[in-house]
Motif scaffolding. Sequence first.
Motif, short mmCIF file in Angstrom:
data_model
loop_
_atom_site.label_atom_id
_atom_site.label_comp_id
_atom_site.label_asym_id
_atom_site.label_seq_id
_atom_site.Cartn_x
_atom_site.Cartn_y
_atom_site.Cartn_z
N TYR A 6 -25.37 23.38 -19.63
CA TYR A 6 -25.27 24.83 -19.54
C TYR A 6 -26.68 25.43 -19.67
N MET A 56 -18.31 15.90 -21.63
CA MET A 56 -17.11 16.14 -20.84
C MET A 56 -15.86 15.92 -21.70
N TYR A 101 -22.82 26.46 -8.51
CA TYR A 101 -22.29 26.88 -7.21
C TYR A 101 -22.16 28.40 -7.15
N ASN A 108 -22.02 18.07 -19.46
CA ASN A 108 -22.22 19.30 -18.73
C ASN A 108 -23.44 20.01 -19.30
N ARG A 128 -22.50 22.02 -11.05
CA ARG A 128 -21.14 22.34 -11.45
C ARG A 128 -20.83 23.79 -11.05
N LEU A 129 -19.73 24.33 -11.54
CA LEU A 129 -19.25 25.62 -11.07
C LEU A 129 -20.29 26.73 -11.24
N TRP A 150 -24.94 22.24 -14.36
CA TRP A 150 -25.13 20.89 -13.81
C TRP A 150 -24.28 19.90 -14.58
N ASN A 151 -24.07 18.74 -13.98
CA ASN A 151 -23.29 17.69 -14.63
C ASN A 151 -23.90 16.33 -14.33
N TYR A 186 -24.87 16.18 -10.20
CA TYR A 186 -24.51 17.20 -9.22
C TYR A 186 -24.34 18.56 -9.90
#
Length: 204
Positions: free
Chosen positions: A42, A49, A180, A40, A176-177, A24-25, A174
């Motif tokens: 984890y 960032m 997703y 960020n 993050r990678l 998440w970010n 939102y």
Amino acid sequence: MKKASILMIIGALLLTGLFKFPLWNIMLGAPQYPEPLGMNIYINGIQGMSEFDIQNIDGLNHYIGMKTLPKPEDMWEFSVFPMVIGGMAALGVIIGLLGYFGKVNYNWFLGWLILMTVLGILGMYDFNAWMTDYGTNLDPNAIMKLANPDGTPMSYKPPLLGHQKMLNFDAYSYPRLGGYLMGVGMLLTLIAYFVGKKSKQIAQ
């Protein structure tokens, strides 16, 4: 069933991306910060960032009485989440392999997905509870004490998802990678269930 099992294995392996990429970010933008401050999140900790983002966010938080951002050792979640993700990835691969060799059927894929969904919901609930405490449990001796128009103390809780205005800051939250990748992995598992179900119906 073999195609479905391969999809299951790939879906489960995508969870391991969370060990490398952030889940998440949260970004904080304001006129006095041409470059927004960001962090960020984890599964095992929080990183800025940019080099000084965490330091700057903690400095701002100090004025309004918010606690400093937690280090990995300050939250049990940062120890438990890696074990949960690693365990679910391993379990998913095992189920996929068993399906490939015909030892289990496609319903196991759905069972894994349901368990992963429940764990994900619990994780989001915990994340939101942490942000609520972080943004509302303020130091009464803070330098700045701001209140809503009705006199109640102002909350600085970032949004769980989306955008929210906080004083002169715009807060954005939102995935993050890593998040997703987890979503794609779960989607592949759902597809694996339907592919396995269809192959069973064709075989009959």
